[in-house]
Design an enzyme around this catalytic site. Structure first.
Site, mmCIF file in Angstrom:
data_model
loop_
_atom_site.group_PDB
_atom_site.id
_atom_site.type_symbol
_atom_site.label_atom_id
_atom_site.label_comp_id
_atom_site.label_asym_id
_atom_site.label_seq_id
_atom_site.Cartn_x
_atom_site.Cartn_y
_atom_site.Cartn_z
ATOM 1 N N HIS A 166 110.022 -61.706 61.969
ATOM 2 C CA HIS A 166 110.779 -62.896 61.532
ATOM 3 C C HIS A 166 112.256 -62.779 61.894
ATOM 4 O O HIS A 166 113.123 -62.703 61.032
ATOM 5 C CB HIS A 166 110.652 -63.112 60.016
ATOM 6 C CG HIS A 166 109.264 -63.346 59.548
ATOM 7 N ND1 HIS A 166 108.921 -63.464 58.223
ATOM 8 C CD2 HIS A 166 108.101 -63.464 60.228
ATOM 9 C CE1 HIS A 166 107.624 -63.645 58.108
ATOM 10 N NE2 HIS A 166 107.110 -63.658 59.325
ATOM 11 N N GLY B 252 113.513 -84.651 74.481
ATOM 12 C CA GLY B 252 112.415 -85.500 74.068
ATOM 13 C C GLY B 252 111.328 -84.814 73.282
ATOM 14 O O GLY B 252 110.407 -85.473 72.800
ATOM 15 N N ASP C 282 110.749 -58.792 56.765
ATOM 16 C CA ASP C 282 111.616 -59.915 57.122
ATOM 17 C C ASP C 282 112.951 -59.390 57.654
ATOM 18 O O ASP C 282 113.564 -58.500 57.067
ATOM 19 C CB ASP C 282 111.823 -60.772 55.867
ATOM 20 C CG ASP C 282 112.754 -61.950 56.104
ATOM 21 O OD1 ASP C 282 113.004 -62.297 57.261
ATOM 22 O OD2 ASP C 282 113.214 -62.536 55.095
ATOM 23 N N ASP D 62 105.223 -83.770 71.797
ATOM 24 C CA ASP D 62 106.062 -84.946 72.051
ATOM 25 C C ASP D 62 105.262 -86.177 71.638
ATOM 26 O O ASP D 62 104.325 -86.574 72.318
ATOM 27 C CB ASP D 62 106.440 -85.005 73.531
ATOM 28 C CG ASP D 62 107.408 -86.139 73.837
ATOM 29 O OD1 ASP D 62 107.777 -86.878 72.907
ATOM 30 O OD2 ASP D 62 107.801 -86.290 75.015
ATOM 31 N N HIS E 131 125.669 -72.456 48.415
ATOM 32 C CA HIS E 131 124.401 -72.094 49.059
ATOM 33 C C HIS E 131 124.257 -70.579 49.070
ATOM 34 O O HIS E 131 125.228 -69.853 49.288
ATOM 35 C CB HIS E 131 124.346 -72.612 50.499
ATOM 36 C CG HIS E 131 123.096 -72.207 51.224
ATOM 37 N ND1 HIS E 131 121.854 -72.729 50.932
ATOM 38 C CD2 HIS E 131 122.887 -71.299 52.220
ATOM 39 C CE1 HIS E 131 120.947 -72.187 51.723
ATOM 40 N NE2 HIS E 131 121.551 -71.318 52.502
ATOM 41 N N HIS F 26 107.253 -73.208 53.664
ATOM 42 C CA HIS F 26 108.267 -73.700 54.592
ATOM 43 C C HIS F 26 107.649 -74.111 55.925
ATOM 44 O O HIS F 26 106.597 -73.586 56.323
ATOM 45 C CB HIS F 26 109.343 -72.640 54.820
ATOM 46 C CG HIS F 26 110.377 -72.597 53.736
ATOM 47 N ND1 HIS F 26 111.127 -71.472 53.460
ATOM 48 C CD2 HIS F 26 110.787 -73.551 52.861
ATOM 49 C CE1 HIS F 26 111.961 -71.737 52.464
ATOM 50 N NE2 HIS F 26 111.768 -72.985 52.092
ATOM 51 N N ASP G 245 108.725 -63.869 54.002
ATOM 52 C CA ASP G 245 110.143 -64.136 53.778
ATOM 53 C C ASP G 245 110.455 -63.789 52.332
ATOM 54 O O ASP G 245 109.812 -64.308 51.410
ATOM 55 C CB ASP G 245 110.457 -65.611 54.045
ATOM 56 C CG ASP G 245 110.471 -65.938 55.527
ATOM 57 O OD1 ASP G 245 110.259 -65.016 56.332
ATOM 58 O OD2 ASP G 245 110.675 -67.114 55.878
ATOM 59 N N HIS H 147 116.728 -65.002 52.164
ATOM 60 C CA HIS H 147 116.255 -63.826 52.885
ATOM 61 C C HIS H 147 117.016 -62.574 52.455
ATOM 62 O O HIS H 147 118.171 -62.648 52.046
ATOM 63 C CB HIS H 147 116.415 -64.032 54.397
ATOM 64 C CG HIS H 147 115.629 -65.182 54.940
ATOM 65 N ND1 HIS H 147 114.327 -65.064 55.353
ATOM 66 C CD2 HIS H 147 115.959 -66.485 55.106
ATOM 67 C CE1 HIS H 147 113.883 -66.239 55.772
ATOM 68 N NE2 HIS H 147 114.860 -67.121 55.631
ATOM 69 N N ASP I 113 109.570 -83.071 70.140
ATOM 70 C CA ASP I 113 109.702 -83.212 68.688
ATOM 71 C C ASP I 113 109.654 -81.863 67.981
ATOM 72 O O ASP I 113 110.547 -81.530 67.204
ATOM 73 C CB ASP I 113 108.611 -84.129 68.142
ATOM 74 C CG ASP I 113 108.722 -85.538 68.708
ATOM 75 O OD1 ASP I 113 109.857 -85.991 68.946
ATOM 76 O OD2 ASP I 113 107.681 -86.182 68.941
#
Length: 686
Positions: free
Chosen positions: A520, A177, A324, A573, A494, A204, A292, A498, A179
């Site tokens: 990271h 539950g 990173d 939530d 793709h 990001h 990053d 990084h 988010d």
């Protein structure tokens, strides 16, 4: 006064190779060597002291003085007959009066001689000067270590403090539950007077997603590049903070001062434009934070990572490097984004006569640019699906980060006016998100798109760890609809944003840091980075593997973990922030695994008797109509339990609830081997 001693005079010393210490003998030393009548060499020494006292050394009155410690490997000079030079002088004789002159030293010997004091400083046993300790700087990661996402780092010096990023993380499978997950801001709220601002590396979600929740509690200035702040504005608008927070646009090579510290922005390559690393100038030294990054020599926008600035900082001296670590396990270099464009060219040619649907990250503007370019070359129109995708593309077009030929992009509602083989759909859902456009298409639940065998679908992304099952499920459902699906393992559709191992080595070689701290990533990534840094020559003791809440302090000489501050996860939530904790999650998990049984009883407190019940309501445990016998037996058990209750139990409801819960729990487990949540409810009438 100092004098260089000719070689024959030096030979008269008991150990000619050991230099005199000028600090022990602050006076002029004269040594003369003469041959004796017996063939032995004799020495007459006269020391002129600062008090003008004279000491004559002769055979009758021998006196000694302290010599400096002999260096390792020193060889004493030998006389002509194999005897050591520097023997005693004959008593009462003055060699000068005898007309005997000391032998002349050749020029090469004189050039090799050093003054006594200068030679003393060349001693091998001389200690290195102590390094000067400076005002300490503290690095406090509140997120982003030993986890993916939720990046937040505090840099603190004296009474000044600033933040690097403020991101979110997506919930784990056991966070039912929930988010999103954001960092714990307790330490920041306690030190609000020190906070000078927050700097952002890029746009990001794992770096800016938690910013609005922080700004609701602490209103501080925000610094970032143009695209990054444009994306932040959208989030502030959702939280009704737009116009209340000061947003400051910065450019690469620009410097912003925060009290006794200054942050210099350095351009890097990533999967989103306008990404930057940082050089943090502090009293203790320069700390480089890569953000990053990857090294892309052929980026789509032509802006290559500023390696020259990293090298310039390294030549001047870098105290620490925070790098990173996401791709620490991957050897080699990360491929250029242009390789994806080459794959798109081949796939567009292969998909002739079919509708093309491409799922990718909404923030990957460079990827979308290449899709639009391919669509224009093949005479196709482009439609964009997904709320986040539409928002990011709108901002990118307005700011000029996305170049779109006129008439290429069409509205979703206009797709039906074109033949399907002339359409390219760009959508979200590359991670199999349940409510994403691609997932709803796969489940035949999308209002405007239905998947058919005439669809050619490209998933241009790599599943984030933990999302593999959901992505696989979406791929399977798309294939069941008859569509041809292409994903990363089949073609180069793709590339990561990084750095891989060789790129990390490059940054290490350019910056030449004294200390190294991977950030990271998860712990396994940090261990890889540690070994990589050791291979590059950084001492093991100079590599820090930290965790969230650690206080890492450096004064220019040492860098170590000195203490701990509050840090952790705050779950969001709905509109509730932080009201879902471990107890709530435990109950949700219990309900999800075993279900719920509610027991209701009505009692008359005046007479101490049950007037109604016990009744049972089951949810998520068993289907009642198919388990009537089990429910009847449970109800009878509860009736016997109530009958055994004493008048005291009727007054103490907690005792009665405990008896009902324990009795029913044991019975259910003995019959089903399940442990549903049991919730007794007692009502009272008068």
């Amino acid at each position: 006064m100092q004098t260089a001693l000719p070689e024959p005079w030096r030979a008269a010393l008991p150990d000619s190779s050991a230099p005199f210490c000028a600090e022990l003998f602050p006076c002029t030393i004269f040594l003369r060597v003469v041959p004796g009548t017996t063939g032995r060499q004799h020495c007459i020494g006269t020391v002129r002291c600062s008090r003008k006292e004279r000491l004559n050394v002769n055979n009758e009155n021998q006196k000694r003085f302290v010599r400096p410690k002999r260096e390792s490997g020193a060889v004493s000079q030998q006389g002509q007959n194999g005897q050591k030079q520097g023997g005693r002088k004959p008593a009462g004789r003055n060699p000068q009066k005898l007309g005997i002159k000391p032998p002349k030293a050749n020029k090469s010997q004189q050039e090799q001689l050093l003054p006594v004091q200068q030679a003393a400083h060349k001693s091998k046993n001389q200690k290195k000067p102590k390094e000067l300790r400076k005002t300490p700087v503290r690095i406090i990661p509140l997120g982003g270590l030993n986890e993916i996402g939720k990046n937040l780092t505090v840099v603190e010096c004296a009474n000044d403090m600033f933040l690097i990023d403020c991101g979110l993380a997506f919930p784990d499978s056991d966070m039912l539950g929930v988010d999103i997950v954001i960092p714990d801001f307790t330490y920041l709220e306690r030190n609000v007077d020190k906070l000078r601002g927050v700097v952002l590396t890029h746009g990001h979600e794992d770096h800016i997603g938690g910013l609005a929740y922080l700004l609701k509690k602490i209103n501080i200035p925000v610094y970032g590049t143009q695209l990054t702040l444009a994306l932040v504005e959208g989030k502030l608008r959702e939280h009704r903070l737009l116009g209340k927070v000061k947003l400051n646009v910065v450019k690469p090579r620009q410097t912003v001062k925060f009290g006794c510290m200054a942050v210099e922005f350095i351009r890097v390559n990533h999967s989103i434009p306008d990404a930057v690393g940082m050089a943090i100038h502090t009293p203790a030294g320069v700390i480089v934070h890569t953000g990053d990054f990857k090294v892309d020599y052929t980026p789509i926008n032509g802006e290559i990572i500023d390696l020259a600035r990293f090298a310039e900082l390294g030549s001047k001296g870098v105290l620490a490097l925070l790098s990173d670590s996401t791709n620490a396990e991957r050897p080699g270099f990360t491929p250029s984004e242009r390789t994806v464009g080459e794959s798109f060219e081949k796939l567009f040619a292969k998909a002739e006569g079919k509708r093309i649907i491409i799922a990718t990250f909404s923030s990957n503007i460079h990827r979308v640019q290449q899709i639009i370019d391919c669509a224009a070359r093949y005479g196709r129109k482009v439609a964009i699906f997904g709320r986040s995708m539409v928002n990011v593309m709108t901002v990118a077009i307005e700011l000029g980060y996305l170049t779109v030929p006129k008439g290429i992009i069409i509205d979703i509602d206009m797709m039906n006016r074109y033949e399907s083989e002339r359409i390219v759909l760009i959508t979200t859902g590359s991670q199999g998100e349940p409510m994403s456009a691609l997932t709803r298409m796969a489940m035949n639940d999308h209002k405007k798109v239905t998947i058919t065998p005439q669809d050619f679908i490209i998933i241009s992304a790599t599943p984030i760890p933990g999302n593999e099952k959901t992505v696989t499920k979406v791929v399977n459902e798309l294939m069941k609809c008859g569509a041809e699906v292409v994903y990363e393992r089949m073609y180069e559709v793709h590339v990561s944003g990084h750095a891989c191992q060789e790129e990390t080595k490059l940054i290490l070689a350019l910056t030449k840091p004294k200390f190294y701290m991977p950030v990271h990533g998860e712990y396994k990534h940090f261990k890889k980075q540690k070994q990589l840094a050791m291979d590059m020559g950084i001492p093991k003791e100079n590599i820090i593997i930290g965790d969230i809440g650690n206080v890492i302090e450096t004064d220019g000489v040492d860098m170590k973990i000195v203490s701990q501050v509050p840090a952790g996860r705050v779950m969001v939530d709905g509109l509730g922030v932080g009201d879902v904790g471990s107890i709530v999650l435990r109950d949700r998990k219990h309900l999800a695994e075993d279900g719920l049984i509610i027991v209701t009883v009505v009692i008359d407190k005046s007479i101490g008797e049950v007037v109604a019940g016990p009744d049972m309501i089951s949810r998520g445990f068993v289907y009642v109509r198919e388990s009537e016998q089990l429910m009847d037996e449970a109800r009878n058990l509860l009736s016997h339990t109530l009958a055994s209750c004493t008048p005291q139990d009727f007054r103490e409801w907690n005792s009665m609830k405990t008896k009902l819960r324990d009795a029913l729990s044991d019975f259910i487990f003995s019959k089903t081997k399940r442990s549903p949540m049991i919730l007794p409810i007692i009502s009272e009438i008068h």
